[in-house]
Design a protein around this motif. Structure first.
Motif, short mmCIF file in Angstrom:
data_model
loop_
_atom_site.label_atom_id
_atom_site.label_comp_id
_atom_site.label_asym_id
_atom_site.label_seq_id
_atom_site.Cartn_x
_atom_site.Cartn_y
_atom_site.Cartn_z
N PHE A 224 0.82 -1.22 0.00
CA PHE A 224 0.00 0.00 0.00
C PHE A 224 0.85 1.27 0.00
O PHE A 224 0.32 2.37 0.18
CB PHE A 224 -0.91 0.02 1.23
N ALA A 225 2.14 1.15 -0.18
CA ALA A 225 3.03 2.31 -0.06
C ALA A 225 2.62 3.45 -0.99
O ALA A 225 2.25 3.22 -2.14
CB ALA A 225 4.47 1.90 -0.36
N TYR A 226 2.64 4.66 -0.46
CA TYR A 226 2.31 5.89 -1.19
C TYR A 226 0.83 6.02 -1.55
O TYR A 226 0.46 6.90 -2.32
CB TYR A 226 3.16 6.02 -2.45
N ASN A 227 -0.01 5.16 -0.99
CA ASN A 227 -1.44 5.28 -1.26
C ASN A 227 -2.02 6.39 -0.37
O ASN A 227 -2.05 6.25 0.85
CB ASN A 227 -2.16 3.96 -0.97
N SER A 228 -2.46 7.46 -0.96
CA SER A 228 -2.99 8.60 -0.20
C SER A 228 -4.51 8.58 -0.14
O SER A 228 -5.13 9.54 0.35
CB SER A 228 -2.53 9.92 -0.83
N LYS A 229 -5.15 7.50 -0.60
CA LYS A 229 -6.61 7.44 -0.67
C LYS A 229 -7.23 6.57 0.41
O LYS A 229 -8.43 6.64 0.64
CB LYS A 229 -7.05 6.94 -2.04
N ILE A 230 -6.46 5.71 1.08
CA ILE A 230 -7.05 4.89 2.14
C ILE A 230 -7.07 5.67 3.44
O ILE A 230 -6.15 6.43 3.75
CB ILE A 230 -6.32 3.55 2.33
N THR A 231 -8.15 5.48 4.23
CA THR A 231 -8.31 6.20 5.48
C THR A 231 -8.26 5.30 6.70
O THR A 231 -7.93 5.76 7.80
CB THR A 231 -9.63 6.98 5.48
N SER A 232 -8.59 4.02 6.52
CA SER A 232 -8.45 3.08 7.64
C SER A 232 -8.18 1.69 7.10
O SER A 232 -8.50 1.39 5.94
CB SER A 232 -9.72 3.06 8.51
N ILE A 233 -7.59 0.86 7.94
CA ILE A 233 -7.28 -0.52 7.56
C ILE A 233 -7.68 -1.44 8.70
O ILE A 233 -7.36 -1.17 9.86
CB ILE A 233 -5.78 -0.69 7.19
N THR A 234 -8.41 -2.50 8.37
CA THR A 234 -8.82 -3.50 9.36
C THR A 234 -8.41 -4.87 8.86
O THR A 234 -8.66 -5.22 7.71
CB THR A 234 -10.35 -3.47 9.57
N MET A 235 -7.76 -5.63 9.74
CA MET A 235 -7.34 -6.98 9.37
C MET A 235 -7.52 -7.92 10.54
O MET A 235 -7.29 -7.54 11.69
CB MET A 235 -5.89 -6.97 8.87
#
Length: 320
Positions: A224-235
């Protein structure tokens, strides 16, 4: 809020103290500085990734040392034949495909039964190969290990068909970045995640609140490096967040890490809007620079940790 402040202070104390509580047939057919802290449009994101990859290979551009070289115009599935224009290193247990010459269109790795070896497709082995259209690894024996290393097929702009074996495959960062095949995988997932063999190998086009499917068991480095569009991550099924998996994700605000045991080196480096890390009861290790420059981090819930062992040096560097 009081509990949050106490929890964070414990984590920062940990960080400051740095406590460490078969010969497989292969066939080839012939015919600057990372950007952070602002939102990247897709073009700028590509430039940032390209800069990272090309910088790494700048020191590797000297003529490669060739251990063995095989070349043939007639390819056979039953004979030991490494195909045209492929350089390999071999040991008693492992074959490493180092690089290629010429204009290969297809790479195929088969199975020679009891003679089969583990295979590594080395860093940048086919990087920027414009003629490669097909990678067929479907017959690779599931009893052996297959590693597709960092940027192995990076920039192969005509690679549309990739067949992988049913067994476990280890992926390096950006292994297929910039290929049409990656775009196809993204299009098959509602969250625009490129998933194969139970691994998220690319999340650069994902947006918003991302929930990693419970069928996924791993994330590739730099996914996901340099992705400026994600706001949260759940795993809930991932045990390790690998190297730079969420580095420079400039709008990532929260991470729920229910099953994670290891946050690896630089995993969230320069995710400067990350405020909350939660549900990390299974966490054991925080790697070097794992949360470097996460300047907005205010809540890191370590209150339920029972197996925590190690915080590497500078894990929380430049966290305020």
């Amino acid at each position: 809020m009081r509990r949050t402040g106490v929890v964070l202070s414990i984590a920062i104390v940990f960080a400051l103290l740095s406590i460490s509580v078969a010969a497989v047939p292969v066939f080839v057919e012939t015919e600057t500085t990372p950007i952070n802290s602002f939102e990247l449009d897709p073009i700028t994101q590509d430039v940032a990734i390209q800069t990272e990859v090309e910088t790494i290979f700048e020191e590797k551009e000297a003529e490669p040392e060739i251990a063995e070289s095989y070349s043939s115009s007639e390819l056979s599935l039953t004979e030991k034949n490494y195909g045209a224009n492929v350089e390999v290193d071999e040991t008693s247990t492992t074959m490493t495909i180092k690089s290629y010459y010429g204009s290969p269109t297809k790479l195929q790795i088969g199975d020679e039964g009891s003679s089969a070896k583990n295979v590594v497709i080395a860093e940048g082995a086919f990087r920027n190969c414009k003629t490669l259209t097909t990678v067929d690894l479907g017959s690779f024996p599931t009893t052996k290990t297959l590693t597709i290393d960092f940027a192995a097929f990076y920039g192969c702009e005509n690679l549309t068909t990739v067949t992988l074996p049913a067994g476990t495959v280890t992926f390096g960062g950006y292994a297929f970045y910039g290929t049409p095949w990656i775009s196809t995988l993204r299009g098959e997932d509602s969250q625009k995640l490129a998933i194969t063999n139970g691994v998220v190998i690319d999340g650069c086009s994902a947006k918003g609140d991302i929930v990693i499917p419970n069928t996924v068991t791993a994330i590739a480095p730099q996914a996901f490096a340099y992705n400026s569009k994600i706001t949260s991550i759940t795993m809930t099924t991932i045990s390790e967040i690998p190297y730079r998996a969420f580095a420079n994700c400039s709008n990532l605000e929260s991470a729920s890490l229910a099953y994670v045991k290891t946050i690896s080196n630089s995993a969230f480096s320069k995710a400067n809007k990350l405020t909350t890390i939660k549900d990390c009861d299974n966490l054991e290790t925080i790697g070097e620079l794992a949360l470097n420059s996460c300047s907005s981090l205010t809540s890191f819930d370590t209150s339920a940790l029972s197996n925590f062992k190690t915080v590497e040096r500078n894990a929380f560097q430049y966290c305020t």
